[in-house]
Scaffold this active site. Structure first.
Site, PDB file in Angstrom:
ATOM      1  N   LYS A  94     -14.706   5.271   1.650  1.00 45.65           N
ATOM      2  CA  LYS A  94     -14.205   6.077   0.011  1.00 45.65           C
ATOM      3  C   LYS A  94     -15.450   7.014  -0.297  1.00 45.65           C
ATOM      4  CE  LYS A  94     -10.940   2.815  -1.776  1.00 45.65           C
ATOM      5  NZ  LYS A  94     -10.779   1.747  -2.611  1.00 45.65           N
ATOM      6  N   LYS A 111       1.663   5.349   8.070  1.00 50.16           N
ATOM      7  CA  LYS A 111       1.585   4.357   7.145  1.00 50.16           C
ATOM      8  C   LYS A 111       2.184   4.933   5.856  1.00 50.16           C
ATOM      9  CE  LYS A 111      -1.077   0.731   5.043  1.00 50.16           C
ATOM     10  NZ  LYS A 111      -2.296   0.360   4.629  1.00 50.16           N
ATOM     11  N   LYS A 153       1.779   5.824  -1.062  1.00 53.55           N
ATOM     12  CA  LYS A 153       1.915   6.973  -2.233  1.00 53.55           C
ATOM     13  C   LYS A 153       1.035   8.313  -1.800  1.00 53.55           C
ATOM     14  CE  LYS A 153      -0.347   7.362  -5.800  1.00 53.55           C
ATOM     15  NZ  LYS A 153      -1.086   7.516  -6.814  1.00 53.55           N
TER      16      LYS A 153
END
Ligand code: SF4
Length: 331
Positions: free
Chosen positions: A118, A199, A202
């Site tokens: 991240k 995968k 959203k």
């Protein structure tokens, strides 16, 4: 004879979107619904976690949380048996997070692979926050606050829980036996591909949502990624890489072997295959979508369930915090 106490499990989802998709449904939610027959399920909507990625869109988080609660109920979580609540409505999560952050060595957090990923993905856009680094500590607090027997996990999530155990071990070592060593409650859950073959997520804009209409679902599946080498009906196909086949595996289970064999043999065309897939997906989702509409029309009812859930969760959490403060000799 007193009733036998059921073991408690803790689970949560982030409200980073207003509704859940079929990956969330098949990868977690359906499993929770099954598990509530045998366990006391605590199903949290972890809204403070959503802050790590939504710091500039905080106004969306509460509405998203209500949407997620609506999906929980639509999927079949029973608020009489399962505790459905929003993390930020139980402030004890924040207190335990703070205390755990004092006993967690920095090096443990810097080593977490998801933190590194991240942080790297933010490169040039924003600076990694203290909250992003401390995310696993908050997660440990979310879980251990309820002293559960375990957490339902898929195989790929097992490493995530190890840090929670390490924090519990360290706390117990410093202040005496307070927290249990949580178990992985492993279930074989399917991984659904999104309509582009990656995968379902959203952020990839490739998801089919529980709340989608039958027509929206049909449109998405009609445009879904299949085997690029299968152009004509009689071309032999490779279903393993085909998003439509993955949907057949979950929603058309009884025919999946036929679909696979016919695809490989060049005895099935993608147009017909998608049509059958659309029928199977929409049929399987119809009762869930029906329930979702009912809950959507009953916002007051959803809010009441969340309030009652937070009260039930707080009752457990406040007892744990009394023990934690006593163990640490804090007022
Ligand atoms: S026939 Fe079906 S399983 Fe095979 S590639 Fe086409 S859509 Fe996918």
């Amino acid at each position: 004879m007193p009733p036998v106490a059921r073991k408690r499990l803790l689970s949560g989802m982030q409200p980073t979107q207003p509704q859940l998709h079929l990956g969330n449904l098949e990868g977690a939610l359906r499993n929770w619904v099954r598990l509530q027959d045998d366990y006391d399920m605590y199903c949290c909507i972890v809204d403070w976690h959503a802050l790590t990625t939504m710091i500039e869109r905080t106004d969306e988080i509460y509405e998203n949380s209500i949407g997620i609660a609506t999906d929980y109920l639509a999927a079949g979580l029973d608020p009489e048996r399962s505790v459905i609540f929003i993390q930020s409505q139980v402030k004890e999560h924040a207190e335990l997070y703070l205390l755990f952050s004092m006993v967690t060595p920095l090096g443990w957090l810097e080593r977490v692979p998801t933190y590194k990923e991240k942080r790297d993905s933010l490169e040039g856009k924003a600076e990694a926050s203290h909250g992003l680094l401390g995310y696993p500590v908050l997660q440990a607090a979310d879980i251990l606050l309820y002293k559960p027997y375990g957490v339902p996990v898929g195989k790929d999530q097992i490493p995530h829980l190890e840090l929670t155990r390490e924090i519990a071990r360290r706390f117990n070592h410093l202040y005496g036996e307070t927290f249990p060593m949580i178990e992985n409650v492993l279930s074989d859950v399917p991984i659904l591909l999104g309509i582009d073959g990656r995968k379902m997520s959203k952020s990839y804009d490739n998801a089919i949502y529980i709340a989608d209409s039958a027509d929206e679902t049909a449109k998405k599946i009609q445009g879904a990624f299949t085997d690029p080498q299968k152009i004509r009906k009689d071309d032999p196909g490779h279903p393993e890489g085909c998003a439509v086949f993955h949907l057949h595996v979950v929603y058309n289970r009884e025919n999946k072997d036929t679909v696979e064999a016919e695809c490989r043999a060049g005895a099935r065309g993608c147009v017909q295959c998608k049509k059958e897939c659309i029928e199977a997906v929409n049929a399987a989702l119809a009762p869930i979508r029906e329930r979702r509409k009912e809950w959507e029309a009953n916002r007051e009812g959803v809010l009441r369930i969340l309030e009652q859930g937070a009260d039930r969760a707080r009752a457990v959490a406040s007892e744990t915090m009394k023990e934690v403060r006593a163990a640490m000799k804090l007022p």
